[in-house]
Design a protein around this motif. Structure first.
Motif, PDB file in Angstrom:
ATOM      1  N   LYS A   6       1.253  -0.902  -0.247  1.00 45.11           N
ATOM      2  CA  LYS A   6       0.081   0.124  -0.133  1.00 45.11           C
ATOM      3  C   LYS A   6       0.375   0.944  -0.285  1.00 45.11           C
ATOM      4  O   LYS A   6       1.653   1.251   0.192  1.00 45.11           O
ATOM      5  CB  LYS A   6      -0.977   0.237   1.104  1.00 45.11           C
ATOM      6  CG  LYS A   6      -0.065  -0.129   2.703  1.00 45.11           C
ATOM      7  CD  LYS A   6      -1.227  -0.713   3.673  1.00 45.11           C
ATOM      8  CE  LYS A   6      -1.062   0.015   4.662  1.00 45.11           C
ATOM      9  NZ  LYS A   6      -1.705  -0.360   6.134  1.00 45.11           N
ATOM     10  N   CYS A   8       1.384   5.702   1.449  1.00 41.47           N
ATOM     11  CA  CYS A   8       1.034   6.963   1.691  1.00 41.47           C
ATOM     12  C   CYS A   8       0.234   7.605   0.944  1.00 41.47           C
ATOM     13  O   CYS A   8       0.499   8.233  -0.224  1.00 41.47           O
ATOM     14  CB  CYS A   8       1.555   7.502   2.493  1.00 41.47           C
ATOM     15  SG  CYS A   8       1.997   9.207   3.425  1.00 41.47           S
ATOM     16  N   ARG A   9      -1.045   8.567   1.031  1.00 38.36           N
ATOM     17  CA  ARG A   9      -1.520   9.289   0.305  1.00 38.36           C
ATOM     18  C   ARG A   9      -1.017  10.617   0.694  1.00 38.36           C
ATOM     19  O   ARG A   9      -0.678  11.145  -0.902  1.00 38.36           O
ATOM     20  CB  ARG A   9      -3.257   9.215   0.575  1.00 38.36           C
ATOM     21  CG  ARG A   9      -4.296   8.245   0.319  1.00 38.36           C
ATOM     22  CD  ARG A   9      -5.631   8.742   0.100  1.00 38.36           C
ATOM     23  NE  ARG A   9      -6.071   8.093  -0.486  1.00 38.36           N
ATOM     24  CZ  ARG A   9      -7.157   6.354  -0.085  1.00 38.36           C
ATOM     25  NH1 ARG A   9      -7.029   6.653   1.907  1.00 38.36           N
ATOM     26  NH2 ARG A   9      -7.504   5.788  -1.013  1.00 38.36           N
ATOM     27  N   CYS A  22       2.353   5.755   8.584  1.00 41.02           N
ATOM     28  CA  CYS A  22       4.183   6.307   7.529  1.00 41.02           C
ATOM     29  C   CYS A  22       5.347   6.697   8.091  1.00 41.02           C
ATOM     30  O   CYS A  22       5.074   6.837   9.038  1.00 41.02           O
ATOM     31  CB  CYS A  22       3.674   7.194   6.724  1.00 41.02           C
ATOM     32  SG  CYS A  22       5.255   7.605   5.178  1.00 41.02           S
ATOM     33  N   PHE A  30      -3.823   5.672   4.197  1.00 41.69           N
ATOM     34  CA  PHE A  30      -3.211   4.722   2.628  1.00 41.69           C
ATOM     35  C   PHE A  30      -4.540   4.209   2.291  1.00 41.69           C
ATOM     36  O   PHE A  30      -5.306   4.384   1.765  1.00 41.69           O
ATOM     37  CB  PHE A  30      -2.801   3.104   3.864  1.00 41.69           C
ATOM     38  CG  PHE A  30      -1.524   3.429   4.494  1.00 41.69           C
ATOM     39  CD1 PHE A  30      -0.035   3.972   4.373  1.00 41.69           C
ATOM     40  CD2 PHE A  30      -2.261   3.733   5.768  1.00 41.69           C
ATOM     41  CE1 PHE A  30       0.664   4.229   4.401  1.00 41.69           C
ATOM     42  CE2 PHE A  30      -0.969   3.612   6.900  1.00 41.69           C
ATOM     43  CZ  PHE A  30       0.391   3.948   6.568  1.00 41.69           C
ATOM     44  N   GLU A  32      -4.587   1.378  -2.141  1.00 44.82           N
ATOM     45  CA  GLU A  32      -3.812  -0.276  -2.114  1.00 44.82           C
ATOM     46  C   GLU A  32      -4.164   0.928  -4.238  1.00 44.82           C
ATOM     47  O   GLU A  32      -3.284  -0.370  -5.023  1.00 44.82           O
ATOM     48  CB  GLU A  32      -4.415  -1.088  -1.975  1.00 44.82           C
ATOM     49  CG  GLU A  32      -4.004  -1.621  -0.988  1.00 44.82           C
ATOM     50  CD  GLU A  32      -4.837  -2.962  -0.326  1.00 44.82           C
ATOM     51  OE1 GLU A  32      -5.616  -4.005  -1.597  1.00 44.82           O
ATOM     52  OE2 GLU A  32      -4.756  -3.612   0.443  1.00 44.82           O
TER      53      GLU A  32
END
Length: 65
Positions: A6, A8-9, A22, A30, A32
């Motif tokens: 996944k 981290c946005r 993170c 997060f 995917e």
């Protein structure tokens, strides 16, 4: 890239699926759903790292949805 990793946005760092926060920015957001993959070994010498505003070595996603 390993199974079901996944991202981290906030900072686009690629992390293992069991990560809760993170390691770069501390975010817990997060996804995917991401595309592209870059490994930055020396961010201080990398034009890509400058463009992505990356200051730590690591694995990053290029596009995060």
């Amino acid at each position: 890239m390993a199974r079901n990793r996944k991202v981290c946005r906030d900072c686009h760092r690629v992390v293992d699926p069991d990560t809760n926060a993170c390691p770069s920015c501390g975010s817990t957001s997060f996804t995917e759903d991401w595309a592209g993959y870059v490994v930055i070994a020396h961010p201080e010498e990398s034009e890509i790292a400058r463009e992505m505003q990356v200051t730590e070595a690591g694995e990053y996603a290029l596009k995060v949805r």
